[in-house]
Design an enzyme around this catalytic site. Structure first.
Site: not given
Length: 314
Positions: A97, A66
């Site tokens: 998403d 991330r």
């Protein structure tokens, strides 16, 4: 490239990608460490040796990440320059998403095409009834709950099992239905406590000796549910938080087969379309491609037949 949380099925997808691109006569590249790898230029050519023997492995051999840096333009520009150095103009992205939102911005700023494959155990990508990895995760939960029920039935005891899923209750809902749970709490619906309490008290009076409650992490009521069960039914109650074991494990047959299909159709789409900013989705046995804006601007909803099934629990 893998991005965001890992999910079972990523490795079969990686293997099929390398194998299929080679069959087409092109050169496959793998981005290691997700968006962070794009920024750092961790991009390498791949061949059969890199993906041999990985079909049964959980997680992802090319790792994921991330990235906060990717929110800044200077780092997205650096990622683009790294791709252009090796002649890449198209990406297949295994992610969710957040990953698709990041790639949408990337696509609009730079000449990089991509297809996103919905890959998340949460199964919460709009427009697709199935996300890669969810079948394995459900089977991991099923195995854990079956074992918990063994010990619950041996004592006059209740168990509260917390599943993952962020703000989506899909894992909890399907697991509750298929494990025979008496109670299920998910963000999408409210539990009728009064009705559940009345029904379960009658069953306990008739000889029921244990209870199973499945709670989605998104409702943040695991401890509250334990206290309610102890107070309302007088049963000693234990909490089991399944946590990240739901992300791991050897991919199921379904997740392996679906990984193959997602990859084949995604690579073909990139070959056949000059412009690509799409997410591949799966519904009613068919694959389709949706605009990224449609996917990220809408919210996934659990199918009504699953929500209706939960009403019978309480």
């Amino acid at each position: 490239m893998c991005s965001g949380g890992d999910a079972p099925g990523m490795n079969p997808a990686i293997k099929k990608f390398v194998d299929y691109v080679y069959e087409m006569g092109d050169t496959p590249y793998l981005v290691y460490d997700g968006l962070e790898g794009l920024i750092d230029g961790n991009i390498e050519k791949a061949d059969y040796h890199d993906v041999a023997g990985i079909m049964h492995l959980g997680g992802t051999i090319i790792r994921s990440s991330r990235s906060k840096r990717f929110f800044e333009y200077e780092y997205r520009k650096k990622a683009y320059e790294n791709l252009k150095k090796v002649g890449i103009d198209s990406l297949v992205v295994l992610g969710g998403d957040g990953s698709f939102r990041a790639l949408d911005v990337f696509n609009k700023e730079f000449d990089i095409r991509f297809v996103g494959i919905p890959t998340t155990i949460d199964n919460d990508i709009y427009g697709s009834e199935y996300c890669l990895g969810v079948d394995t995760a459900l089977n991991v939960i099923r195995d854990a709950i079956d074992k918990i029920k063994d010990t619950a039935s041996a004592f006059n005891r209740a168990f509260v099992v917390e599943t993952m899923g962020r703000e989506c209750g899909y894992l909890a809902a399907v697991s509750a239905l298929t494990s025979g749970a008496e109670i299920c709490l998910i963000p999408e619906t409210e539990l009728d406590k009064a009705r559940a309490e009345k029904k379960l008290k009658e069953e306990i009076a008739a000889g029921r000796r244990y209870l199973l409650a499945v709670v989605a992490e998104g409702v943040d009521k695991t401890k509250e549910t334990k206290e309610w069960i102890e107070e309302a039914f007088g049963l000693e109650t234990r909490i089991t938080v399944l946590g990240h074991i739901q992300r791991g494990g050897s991919p199921s047959v379904k997740d392996r087969l679906m990984a193959f299909e997602f990859i084949l159709k995604s690579v073909d789409y990139l070959q056949d379309n000059a412009k690509a900013n799409k997410v591949i989705v799966y519904n009613a046995g068919k694959f389709d491609f949706l605009d990224i804006e449609t996917v990220v601007e809408n919210r996934y909803a659990i199918p009504s037949h699953i929500l209706s099934g939960l009403k019978h629990l309480d």
